[in-house]
Scaffold this motif. Structure first.
Motif, short mmCIF file in Angstrom:
data_model
loop_
_atom_site.label_atom_id
_atom_site.label_comp_id
_atom_site.label_asym_id
_atom_site.label_seq_id
_atom_site.Cartn_x
_atom_site.Cartn_y
_atom_site.Cartn_z
N GLU A 61 1.16 -1.57 -0.75
CA GLU A 61 0.11 0.22 0.33
C GLU A 61 0.81 1.08 0.05
N ALA A 62 1.37 1.03 0.58
CA ALA A 62 2.81 2.40 0.90
C ALA A 62 3.76 2.48 -0.33
N CYS A 63 3.53 1.56 -1.42
CA CYS A 63 4.78 1.43 -2.65
C CYS A 63 3.72 2.56 -4.02
N LYS A 64 3.59 3.53 -4.79
CA LYS A 64 3.33 3.52 -5.54
C LYS A 64 3.85 3.73 -6.94
N THR A 84 -1.76 -7.93 -7.34
CA THR A 84 -0.84 -8.63 -6.58
C THR A 84 -0.83 -7.88 -4.81
N GLY A 85 -1.89 -6.91 -4.88
CA GLY A 85 -2.54 -5.69 -4.42
C GLY A 85 -1.03 -4.15 -3.79
N PHE A 86 -0.51 -4.50 -4.64
CA PHE A 86 -0.30 -2.55 -5.32
C PHE A 86 -2.21 -1.77 -4.77
N LYS A 87 -1.74 -0.66 -4.47
CA LYS A 87 -2.94 0.25 -4.18
C LYS A 87 -3.07 1.62 -5.26
N LYS A 133 -6.26 1.96 -6.69
CA LYS A 133 -6.47 3.78 -7.82
C LYS A 133 -5.43 3.88 -9.68
N ILE A 134 -5.30 3.45 -9.81
CA ILE A 134 -5.11 3.92 -11.48
C ILE A 134 -4.78 5.26 -11.86
#
Length: 444
Positions: A61-64, A84-87, A133-134
């Motif tokens: 979640e912290a990785c943009k 994978t779970g990236f937000k 969010k993309i």
């Protein structure tokens, strides 16, 4: 920013991942009584955490993430990262959707033809994966500045353009500030060519960059001018004739066609078709015209899926502090499935990340024009229209027109009349994101 180096150091020894496996067995017989008597083991030191652990979820979640390209590779990459779970993911692409994309770029539908790839891909993934969010951008990577790129922790490329790869590679190297560790943005690059592909991890200024390995890529196929001008035999000859000879004759040599402009491609297609009919040659199509002028290699969906999976796996490992690829993986699927991973060496004389100038041992009798042609043939730089200057004067400049005309007489002069041993020649080119420094010495 999350300290990724400390994430992923312990794991429950039960190894549960993604979801509770008990749910799968709720309609089946109860476990053997002996298993019921077993106590839940205590946590112990390990090498990775379950994917649904709070620590890993926090890291993701912290990785943009920035994804460059929303085509064959990009669609796979966006889907993988979201699942994978990236937000928070941003995506850049300058292309619109073409009918020919639909067989492998699965985020698009016939109703989307003509729409920006980045926008449609972002909307599709957000609809299918709640919570992600993309943010799309329909345009060129060159439109964005350092401030834009500095907001991301990782950049991942799914491009079919060597020029675009070279630009983003140079930009991330240029952004490095030795006093600021967060200025280092890992670049994960994927590429496919038919049944072949590669995935690599680039840590700007630390390991081999994209420019260091440029000589590994084949130069685009070219045809002799005499053949395309006088005796064409293939549809490709007619397309080359339209793009290399007819376009500058009709529109002027200073007007370059845009390979991403449908009107320009349509003009080349019509002109090549007329040429083909004159010589009774069949096979000229709009898609082939695109393929020739853009040097497009036919894409295969399975190769895209494999390379995208490899790239996203590296992104996940970097984000969670796990050991990652060092640093180049090659894949071949022609006659089976074969991969080979090796460490590509950093070049000290690399024009982007190197620290020393390249040495150039030259024949003092050769002309400046011969030197320029030899530079264009070098596979490690792949120049198109190089301009050369020293610290004190311009040797030959491709633009503007007035300066090109003023330096044109130098082309016929011998090198010893223009430069001295020990001098540095600065080479710039539209295909090169930075300048090359050549230290001159004479052949004995």
């Amino acid at each position: 920013m999350t300290d990724y180096a400390n994430v992923g150091t312990t794991t429950p020894s039960s190894g549960r991942m993604l979801s509770d496996m008990e749910d799968v067995h709720e309609d089946h017989e109860q476990p053997h009584p002996i298993e019921e008597e077993q106590e839940e083991p205590e946590e112990e030191e390990g090498v990775m955490l379950a994917l649904d652990s709070p620590q890993i979820q926090a890291a993701l979640e912290a990785c943009k993430i920035l994804v460059i390209g929303a085509g064959g590779l990009g669609c796979e990459i966006l889907k993988n990262l979201a699942l994978t779970g990236f937000k928070e993911i941003h995506v850049i692409d300058m292309d619109t959707i073409d009918l020919s994309n639909l067989n492998r770029q699965f985020l698009f539908r016939p109703k989307d033809v003509g729409q920006p790839k980045a926008t449609v891909a972002a909307e599709f993934v957000m609809q299918r994966v709640p919570g992600v969010k993309i943010v799309p951008y329909f345009g060129k990577i060159q439109d964005k500045d350092d401030e834009y790129y500095s907001q991301f922790q990782i950049v991942i490329c799914g491009l079919d353009s060597i020029e675009a790869r070279r630009w983003i590679n140079a930009k991330l190297v240029e952004m490095i500030d030795e006093e600021d560790p967060q200025s280092l943005k890992p670049l994960i690059d994927g590429g496919t060519e038919g049944f072949k592909g590669q995935a690599r991890v680039i840590l700007p200024t630390i390991n081999s960059c994209y420019e260091c390995s440029l000589d590994m890529f084949n130069k685009p196929t070219t045809f002799p001018i005499c053949t395309i001008a006088n005796t064409p035999r293939l549809p490709e000859h007619c397309i080359e004739w339209a793009s290399v000879l007819e376009w500058p004759r009709v529109w002027g040599k200073d007007t370059k066609y845009d390979t991403d402009n449908p009107e320009h491609i349509s003009w080349l297609y019509r002109t090549a078709t007329e040429r083909a009919e004159k010589f009774n040659i069949s096979g000229v199509t709009y898609s082939l015209t695109q393929g020739v002028v853009k040097n497009i290699i036919p894409a295969i969906a399975s190769t895209n899926a494999i390379i995208a999976a490899s790239c996203c796996n590296e992104v996940f490992k970097i984000a969670t502090g796990s050991p990652y690829l060092d640093n180049y993986m090659m894949y071949t699927g022609n006659d089976g499935i074969y991969t080979y991973t090796f460490q590509h060496q950093k070049k000290p004389e690399c024009p982007v990340c190197g620290q020393i100038a390249a040495s150039a041992e030259l024949d003092r009798e050769m002309s400046l024009e011969d030197l320029i042609e030899s530079l264009k043939e070098r596979p490690d730089v792949q120049l198109k229209r190089p301009s050369l200057r020293t610290a004190s004067k311009s040797l030959y400049m491709q633009a503007p027109p007035a300066l090109e005309e003023a330096t044109r007489p130098n082309l016929e002069k011998k090198l010893e009349d223009l430069i001295e041993a020990g001098e540095y020649i600065t080479v710039t080119d539209v295909a090169l994101p930075v300048s090359i420094q050549l230290k001159v010495s004479w052949k004995e």
